[in-house]
Scaffold this active site. Structure first.
Site: not given
Ligand code: 0O2
Length: 224
Positions: A45, A63, A74, A102, A164, A176, A179
């Site tokens: 999409k 990008e 996990s 992402r 998500e 992110a 970190e």
């Protein structure tokens, strides 16, 4: 002895029933397969939106796109933390980020534009929106999170799968990722912990300002 070629052959899922241990894993393998299919749909999409933008407006708001399925380890950890047993139903009902996509965007405005276009699509059901750009986390974390359901069309049924989707600019992703590495590499339990946390937060604020400045520059260039 298994030859290299045989070892690298894909194990047909129908063979699972022939092995008692693998047969017991079948529901989990099937579930992960469905999450994986959902991720492919989400990814496509955004590729489509980016392609159309490229042809119409001669620019690419996307990008890059990264996808991942949460590792079984996990998943077990997250269920434990939430006080649930490791069952297929609990995974489906209580973990919203087994499938994660992402979308790294060029500019902050592109995030809202792409998220809006995505949410308006007929087969996308929005479950939750978490805007950590307008309301950054205390750590300084900035991203726009969407929890959505998307149908996966299977041989005999259609199943809604939860995904998500995290939207970030290149700059937010840079912060992110670093970190995350800094935090997880070492347990920051030192007397410096508070100062380090503050420094990271300040970096995030500076990065956010740079994001807006770059966006302004793009607008000026576009007007010329
Ligand atoms: P990974 O390895 O990225 O998957 P919920 O999922 O709703 O039960 P949760 O986990 O509090 O609750 O959701 P949240 O905080 O909205 O989003 C979780 C994800 O956002 C994390 O996934 C990270 O990817 C990212 N994230 C949230 N806060 C931070 C932060 O302070 N720093 C960084 N670098 N990333 C953050 P996971 O599962 O923790 O990890």
């Amino acid at each position: 002895m298994i030859s290299m070629t045989e070892r690298h052959k894909k194990l047909p899922i129908s063979n699972l029933d022939e092995h008692p241990y693998l047969a017991s894993q079948r529901p989990f393998i099937e579930l992960m397969m469905k999450y994986n299919c959902a991720l492919r749909e989400v990814s496509t999409k955004f590729e489509v939106l980016d392609d159309e933008f490229s042809v119409r407006y001669n620019r690419n708001p996307v990008e890059s796109i990264k996808t991942r399925i949460k590792s079984p380890h996990s998943i077990v950890d997250k269920l434990k933390r939430k006080g649930y047993e490791f069952t297929i139903d609990n995974i489906r009902d209580h973990i919203s980020d087994v499938a994660g996509a992402r979308i790294i965007c060029s500019f902050p405005e592109d995030i809202y534009m792409l998220a809006d276009m995505f949410m308006r699509q007929d087969d996308v059901t929005v479950v939750e929106i978490k805007d950590y750009i307008k309301n950054p986390k205390p750590s300084g974390y900035r991203s726009y999170h969407l929890i959505i359901d998307i149908p996966v069309f299977l041989t005999e049924s259609t199943e809604n799968m939860r995904v998500e989707v995290q939207f970030r600019t290149i700059a937010m992703d840079f912060w992110a990722s670093l970190e995350h590495k800094l935090k997880y590499k070492k347990d920051i339990d030192s007397p410096d912990a508070e100062e380090i946390a503050l420094q990271l937060k300040e970096c995030s604020e500076r990065i956010a300002k740079i994001d807006l400045e770059m966006q302004e520059i793009r607008k000026r260039i576009d007007m010329e």
